[in-house]
Enzyme design. Structure first.
Site, short mmCIF file in Angstrom:
data_model
loop_
_atom_site.label_atom_id
_atom_site.label_comp_id
_atom_site.label_asym_id
_atom_site.label_seq_id
_atom_site.Cartn_x
_atom_site.Cartn_y
_atom_site.Cartn_z
N ASP A 11 0.87 -1.16 0.00
CA ASP A 11 0.00 0.00 0.00
C ASP A 11 0.92 1.22 0.00
OD1 ASP A 11 -2.39 1.62 0.51
OD2 ASP A 11 -1.58 1.82 2.53
N ASP A 13 -0.11 5.16 0.92
CA ASP A 13 -0.33 6.12 2.00
C ASP A 13 -0.46 5.41 3.35
OD1 ASP A 13 -0.70 8.64 0.34
OD2 ASP A 13 -2.15 7.30 -0.58
N THR A 106 -2.48 0.88 -4.50
CA THR A 106 -3.06 1.99 -3.75
C THR A 106 -4.52 2.22 -4.09
OG1 THR A 106 -2.88 4.39 -3.35
CG2 THR A 106 -2.18 3.59 -5.51
N SER A 107 -5.25 2.78 -3.13
CA SER A 107 -6.64 3.15 -3.36
C SER A 107 -6.75 4.54 -3.98
CB SER A 107 -7.42 3.12 -2.04
OG SER A 107 -7.51 1.81 -1.54
N ASP A 162 -1.22 -0.58 6.30
CA ASP A 162 -1.44 0.07 7.60
C ASP A 162 -2.91 0.12 7.97
OD1 ASP A 162 -2.33 3.37 7.10
OD2 ASP A 162 -1.83 2.07 5.42
#
Length: 216
Positions: A11, A13, A106-107, A162
């Site tokens: 991921d 961020d 990533t989203s 995270d």
């Protein structure tokens, strides 16, 4: 504890970089622009989810596309300056890995992810962004697409996350999960291994893949 992997999926961020201050600034401004109350905003899970899904939870369908474009503009414009910075251990850990052995999943949209990664000098060979998928985390689709792109069996992939939504996505994809307690408390994270950040780990590249160990 040593984890053996053929591919490492990160991921962005909260895992590789911190953009929390920027996210808070931009989404607070965005919510005010669209008349969303603090109570409404606080009822929605933000972290680790695509902006389109967040907007869909808060706004009428006919407003979503415009609102998603607006938050993307706000966040990209906020990157210069103090909009993003590397988390501890990120640069050294990634530097130990062959480019074909890892990906960022990533989203964020590709435009936003490339802006944030570029600002800190991270240039992944493989990037899976919100633009590439139809269902975001906690659905496993993003991580399964990353494994397929790298040509690796999901069972031989390790996910670094995270956020609970991302860890759920990794588990659903049948992958080993490593949680970083950078934005959540360790007890809030369900994973095969929980560490404070990437500085707690070392990576050894072998003929068969990568061995990930907790530093003594």
């Amino acid at each position: 504890m040593t984890i053996h992997a053929q591919a490492l999926l990160f991921d962005n961020d909260g895992t590789l970089v911190s953009s929390l201050a920027s996210v808070n600034r931009c989404w607070t401004r965005w919510a005010a622009e669209y008349g969303i109350t603090a109570e409404q905003f606080g009822s929605v899970e933000l972290h680790g989810r695509p902006a389109a899904e967040i907007a869909a939870d808060l706004l009428p369908p006919e407003t979503v596309a415009e609102a998603v474009a607006r938050i993307e503009d706000l966040e990209v414009e906020d990157v210069p300056g103090d909009g993003v910075h590397l988390l501890p251990g990120t640069r050294d850990f990634l530097a130990a890995l062959p480019a074909e052995r890892w990906a960022v999943v990533t989203s964020a949209t590709r435009r936003l992810a490339e802006a944030r990664l570029g600002a800190v000098g991270i240039l992944p060979k493989t990037l899976i962004a919100a633009d590439d998928i139809t269902r975001g985390k906690p659905d496993p689709e993003p991580y399964l697409l990353a494994a397929r792109t790298l040509g690796v069996d999901p069972a031989h992939c390790v996910v670094f996350e995270d956020a609970p939504a991302g860890l759920q996505a990794g588990r659903a994809a049948g992958m080993t999960t490593v949680a970083l307690a950078t934005t959540h408390q360790a007890h809030e994270l369900t994973a095969d291994l929980v560490v404070k950040d990437l500085s707690a780990l070392s990576a050894l590249v072998t003929h068969g893949g990568v061995e990930i160990s907790v530093r003594p």
